[in-house]
Write a protein that holds these residues in place. Structure first.
Motif, PDB file in Angstrom:
ATOM      1  N   GLN A   1       0.877  -1.237   0.181  1.00  0.00           N
ATOM      2  CA  GLN A   1       0.046  -0.123   0.121  1.00  0.00           C
ATOM      3  C   GLN A   1       1.010   1.058   0.106  1.00  0.00           C
ATOM      4  O   GLN A   1       1.347   1.765   1.033  1.00  0.00           O
ATOM      5  CB  GLN A   1      -0.877   0.006   1.297  1.00  0.00           C
ATOM      6  CG  GLN A   1      -2.072   0.851   1.277  1.00  0.00           C
ATOM      7  CD  GLN A   1      -3.152   0.769   0.274  1.00  0.00           C
ATOM      8  OE1 GLN A   1      -3.673  -0.541   0.283  1.00  0.00           O
ATOM      9  NE2 GLN A   1      -3.519   1.335  -0.680  1.00  0.00           N
ATOM     10  N   VAL A   2       1.155   1.556  -1.106  1.00  0.00           N
ATOM     11  CA  VAL A   2       2.053   2.917  -1.121  1.00  0.00           C
ATOM     12  C   VAL A   2       1.488   4.181  -0.638  1.00  0.00           C
ATOM     13  O   VAL A   2       2.054   4.733   0.033  1.00  0.00           O
ATOM     14  CB  VAL A   2       2.483   3.361  -2.639  1.00  0.00           C
ATOM     15  CG1 VAL A   2       3.372   4.247  -2.815  1.00  0.00           C
ATOM     16  CG2 VAL A   2       3.148   1.928  -3.307  1.00  0.00           C
ATOM     17  N   THR A   3       0.379   4.428  -1.236  1.00  0.00           N
ATOM     18  CA  THR A   3      -0.451   5.758  -0.433  1.00  0.00           C
ATOM     19  C   THR A   3      -1.964   4.947  -0.222  1.00  0.00           C
ATOM     20  O   THR A   3      -2.133   3.932  -0.424  1.00  0.00           O
ATOM     21  CB  THR A   3      -0.455   6.707  -1.457  1.00  0.00           C
ATOM     22  OG1 THR A   3      -1.324   6.319  -2.469  1.00  0.00           O
ATOM     23  CG2 THR A   3       0.955   7.240  -1.733  1.00  0.00           C
ATOM     24  N   GLU A   4      -2.796   6.064   0.135  1.00  0.00           N
ATOM     25  CA  GLU A   4      -4.140   5.505   0.395  1.00  0.00           C
ATOM     26  C   GLU A   4      -4.721   5.187  -0.792  1.00  0.00           C
ATOM     27  O   GLU A   4      -5.765   4.316  -0.953  1.00  0.00           O
ATOM     28  CB  GLU A   4      -5.017   6.739   0.865  1.00  0.00           C
ATOM     29  CG  GLU A   4      -6.465   6.400   1.033  1.00  0.00           C
ATOM     30  CD  GLU A   4      -7.126   7.679   1.897  1.00  0.00           C
ATOM     31  OE1 GLU A   4      -8.358   7.442   2.048  1.00  0.00           O
ATOM     32  OE2 GLU A   4      -6.568   8.665   2.160  1.00  0.00           O
ATOM     33  N   LYS A   5      -4.355   5.727  -2.165  1.00  0.00           N
ATOM     34  CA  LYS A   5      -4.999   5.478  -3.340  1.00  0.00           C
ATOM     35  C   LYS A   5      -4.126   4.341  -4.319  1.00  0.00           C
ATOM     36  O   LYS A   5      -4.503   4.162  -5.371  1.00  0.00           O
ATOM     37  CB  LYS A   5      -5.510   6.663  -3.967  1.00  0.00           C
ATOM     38  CG  LYS A   5      -6.359   7.276  -3.443  1.00  0.00           C
ATOM     39  CD  LYS A   5      -6.853   8.756  -4.256  1.00  0.00           C
ATOM     40  CE  LYS A   5      -8.063   9.419  -3.600  1.00  0.00           C
ATOM     41  NZ  LYS A   5      -8.071  10.763  -4.522  1.00  0.00           N
ATOM     42  N   ILE A   6      -2.714   4.237  -3.986  1.00  0.00           N
ATOM     43  CA  ILE A   6      -1.893   3.533  -4.714  1.00  0.00           C
ATOM     44  C   ILE A   6      -1.540   2.333  -4.163  1.00  0.00           C
ATOM     45  O   ILE A   6      -1.201   2.149  -3.080  1.00  0.00           O
ATOM     46  CB  ILE A   6      -0.736   4.242  -5.077  1.00  0.00           C
ATOM     47  CG1 ILE A   6      -0.990   5.569  -5.753  1.00  0.00           C
ATOM     48  CG2 ILE A   6       0.185   3.570  -6.036  1.00  0.00           C
ATOM     49  CD1 ILE A   6       0.036   6.485  -6.166  1.00  0.00           C
TER      50      ILE A   6
END
Length: 351
Positions: free
Chosen positions: A267-272
């Motif tokens: 989970q790189v960011t909340e959306k990526i």
């Protein structure tokens, strides 16, 4: 003690293993394999697939003395004549034509696909795949006596056969992991271009192997499985394909495919979300049949190592995978598999 679910799943795997151990060997074309998203969801997408072939198991040098023995037949043999129409052979060896196989020879098969995948109530999955093919075969020296030619290229492009598939989604949850079992069935329909002719003065048909379509039905039972735990997972599956007789009285050999892939989600960011994967892919096929005769330069088996990556940004997923052969055993002195590449982009949605 195994549960009822586990017994049914193991029995299904045994059935597919039995099919795969029957007389089946690898071929140039692979069965339809569905693109699996990180979760079960509907999507539409465009994919590009590349398959390359080069090199041979052995090479034969041709001396002037041996060339003089090769004479062009007054009448083509049955293997290179379909009805009253001559056929430009993709593999001329053994058919009164001759290719001096060299390091420069190659084949490439490129496909653009439009895919639609529809998940209904998280229980049923329906998929449609429409391909457009670009097929190219190059021979450094092609002995079509008495007029031998060099730098011969065969190029065919057109619509491939439409594939429709359906799967049942069986979810099994427990406190530690998630299992997804997906038995399904796919059908290739005879909708593609299977009788493309060359632009030479005789308007010869290209042979069925490099035609974009087959003008035949293919029936493909399949089984896919995913295990997921703490951002780690395994995708595995197999399918078996039966084909009917198609254009030019040509029948593709029955084939078996299987794969096993390990992936890890980050989970790189909340959306990526990033999910690299690594695994093995195996395909195997019987010899093809043309006018009731087995084609000796078809069939065999091959195993690929696979490295890939899925990148998910909100509702868009970019998928990439690269395959390289680590073992292959093909019938006769066929051109060998080289690398394969697949790149796709999908847009996810809910019904």
């Amino acid at each position: 003690m195994l549960s009822t679910y586990e017994k049914i799943f193991l029995l299904s795997l045994v059935c597919f293993w039995f099919l795969g151990t029957q007389k089946s060997f690898a071929c140039d074309s692979c069965n339809f394999f569905e693109y699996s998203l990180l979760e079960n969801r509907s999507y539409v997408g465009i994919f590009y697939r590349y398959r390359g072939f080069d090199d041979y198991k052995s090479y034969t040098s041709i001396s002037p003395a041996s060339q003089s023995v090769l004479t062009y037949p007054q009448q083509l043999s049955k293997q290179v004549l379909w009805g009253n129409y001559p056929v430009i052979m993709h593999e001329p060896e053994g058919n009164n034509l001759y290719v001096k196989k060299s390091k420069q020879d190659f084949e490439t098969y490129q496909t653009l696909e439009v895919r639609g995948n529809f998940t209904i109530k998280n229980k049923w999955n329906l998929t449609a795949v429409l391909p457009y093919e670009f097929n190219k075969v190059y021979y450094e020296e092609f002995l079509d006596l008495p007029n031998p030619s060099r730098d011969t290229t065969l190029f065919v492009q057109g619509w491939g056969d439409l594939t429709l598939a359906g799967d049942y989604i069986w979810l099994i949850y427990n406190q530690k992991s998630r299992h997804t079992i997906r038995p399904g069935f796919a059908v290739n329909l005879p909708t593609g271009q299977a009788l493309i002719q060359s632009d030479n003065e005789n308007l010869d048909y290209y042979d069925p192997i490099i035609q974009p379509g087959k003008n035949a039905f293919a029936f493909i039972p399949r089984l896919n499985y995913q295990w997921f735990l703490n951002n780690h997972g395994v995708n595995a599956g197999g399918s078996y394909q039966w084909s009917t007789i198609g254009a030019q009285d040509y029948q593709t050999g029955n084939s078996f495919n299987a794969y096993a892939i390990y992936f890890h989600q980050f989970q790189v960011t909340e959306k990526i979300l990033l999910a690299p994967n690594v695994g093995l892919y195996f395909e195997s096929s019987q010899k093809d049949i043309w006018e009731s005769l087995e084609q000796n330069l078809t069939g065999g088996d091959v195993t690929f190592a696979q490295l890939g990556m899925d990148l998910n940004i909100t509702k868009t997923t970019v998928s990439m995978s690269y395959q390289y052969p680590i073992s292959q055993n093909l019938h006769g002195n066929q051109i060998l598999n080289s690398s394969r590449l697949s790149v796709g982009i999908t847009r996810n949605f809910k019904l």
